[in-house]
Write a protein that holds these residues in place. Sequence first.
Motif, mmCIF file in Angstrom:
data_model
loop_
_atom_site.group_PDB
_atom_site.id
_atom_site.type_symbol
_atom_site.label_atom_id
_atom_site.label_comp_id
_atom_site.label_asym_id
_atom_site.label_seq_id
_atom_site.Cartn_x
_atom_site.Cartn_y
_atom_site.Cartn_z
ATOM 1 N N ALA A 80 -0.716 11.291 -4.776
ATOM 2 C CA ALA A 80 0.454 11.727 -3.986
ATOM 3 C C ALA A 80 1.765 11.475 -4.742
ATOM 4 C CB ALA A 80 0.471 10.999 -2.639
ATOM 5 N N GLN A 81 1.777 10.397 -5.564
ATOM 6 C CA GLN A 81 2.990 10.078 -6.332
ATOM 7 C C GLN A 81 3.370 11.207 -7.286
ATOM 8 O OE1 GLN A 81 4.826 7.526 -5.760
ATOM 9 N NE2 GLN A 81 3.646 5.670 -5.324
ATOM 10 N N TYR A 105 0.829 -1.209 0.000
ATOM 11 C CA TYR A 105 0.000 0.000 0.000
ATOM 12 C C TYR A 105 0.864 1.259 0.000
ATOM 13 C CZ TYR A 105 -3.408 3.488 0.529
ATOM 14 O OH TYR A 105 -4.149 4.622 0.269
ATOM 15 N N GLN A 160 -0.528 2.059 -12.881
ATOM 16 C CA GLN A 160 -0.734 2.583 -11.518
ATOM 17 C C GLN A 160 -2.022 2.030 -10.917
ATOM 18 O OE1 GLN A 160 1.416 4.330 -9.815
ATOM 19 N NE2 GLN A 160 0.093 4.542 -8.032
ATOM 20 N N ALA A 180 2.256 1.698 -3.567
ATOM 21 C CA ALA A 180 1.270 2.044 -4.593
ATOM 22 C C ALA A 180 0.673 3.426 -4.370
ATOM 23 C CB ALA A 180 0.163 0.998 -4.636
ATOM 24 N N SER A 181 0.421 3.758 -3.112
ATOM 25 C CA SER A 181 -0.238 5.038 -2.820
ATOM 26 C C SER A 181 0.753 6.185 -2.814
ATOM 27 C CB SER A 181 -0.934 4.983 -1.463
ATOM 28 O OG SER A 181 0.031 4.894 -0.422
ATOM 29 N N GLY A 182 2.023 5.861 -2.531
ATOM 30 C CA GLY A 182 3.012 6.929 -2.393
ATOM 31 C C GLY A 182 3.096 7.493 -0.988
ATOM 32 N N PHE A 232 -2.175 -0.187 -7.520
ATOM 33 C CA PHE A 232 -3.014 0.292 -6.423
ATOM 34 C C PHE A 232 -4.091 -0.730 -6.083
ATOM 35 C CE2 PHE A 232 -6.265 2.534 -4.164
ATOM 36 C CZ PHE A 232 -5.536 3.320 -3.286
ATOM 37 N N GLN A 277 -5.921 8.598 -4.037
ATOM 38 C CA GLN A 277 -4.854 8.789 -3.040
ATOM 39 C C GLN A 277 -3.475 8.667 -3.684
ATOM 40 O OE1 GLN A 277 -7.134 10.098 -0.639
ATOM 41 N NE2 GLN A 277 -5.243 9.636 0.472
ATOM 42 N N SER A 278 -3.378 7.843 -4.739
ATOM 43 C CA SER A 278 -2.063 7.653 -5.354
ATOM 44 C C SER A 278 -1.639 8.869 -6.176
ATOM 45 C CB SER A 278 -2.013 6.370 -6.178
ATOM 46 O OG SER A 278 -2.885 6.444 -7.273
ATOM 47 N N MET A 318 -5.857 4.593 5.330
ATOM 48 C CA MET A 318 -6.340 4.500 3.956
ATOM 49 C C MET A 318 -6.221 3.099 3.380
ATOM 50 S SD MET A 318 -7.762 7.275 3.269
ATOM 51 C CE MET A 318 -8.154 6.717 1.622
#
Lengths: 137, 158
Positions: free
Chosen positions: B43-44, A28, B12, A31-33, B16, B40-41, A59
């Motif tokens: 953020a990358q 997680y 991605q 993948a989410s960063g 995810f 939310q991803s 999250m």
Amino acid sequence: MSARQIAVGDTVETVLTEDLTRTQIVMYAGASGDYNPLHTDDLYAREGAGYPGVFAHGMLTMGLTGKAVTDFVGDGELLRYGVRFRSQVWPGDRLTSTLTVTDVKEEDGRAVVELEVVTVNGDGVQVVSGYAAAALS
Amino acid sequence: MSSYTFPVESGQILLFARSVGYPDSAYADPSAGAPPTFVQSGAQYDPDYPLRPTPGEPWLGSGKTPSGAKPPEGGGGLHGEQHYVYHRPVRVGDVLTATTTPGKSWEKSGRRGGKMVFEEIVTEFRDAAGELVVTARAVRVIPSQVVESPAADAAAAR
């Protein structure tokens, strides 16, 4: 899922994980960063931040719970989804979500189902609670 | 207010989706959209996202010592709530612009006598045509005095 198959009070229980792994938390994070080391770095979590060890991103729990929601919604269109984070989730936790139909109504000419969403750990403690709404196909 | 561009790519979405428990087949079809919390991803793609190590800069996590830096600016809070409104499904090929603005803020008395400050953070994800795709609203909770288990989880709420 079609509206006529659904009634207020219907519930669906889904086991999200029998044993949440540290590797799932790492997946997680990647993948989410969200690389907050509280979730993936045990030394930091214990000695840097004073926790018993790493714990899951809130999250991640919302994401796992979201799969229970999309499994229920099927080909319908998710309109809203929200949760409150109530308790931390730890590696090794068993997580079970329960969806309860709270309303089936018309919204902009579509049948919309409203759900109450609750996920508990193996001790029955709520870790997230919230709602979702979807237009049925 | 801060803003960044977030291209929605199938790879991605696969990564995810796996990370939140989906089988690879769930979003294999490009028309299948993305998991509910996928944005939310973004953020990358946020150049200023604080919870990602930057080359050459001290980092919060452990190396030679249990922690190499102080928590990022705005740390010390907890992610209290997360809400999404979906205006239409997110699709592979979307180029979303994420714009974050502070929302409401309020206070409550904590159980141990301290004050708790609640802050909303609203992020709008708009497509190339400027149409809203997803509105994300996070609530972070900031205790006004140190609690037993401080956390730097709040930046994840953006």
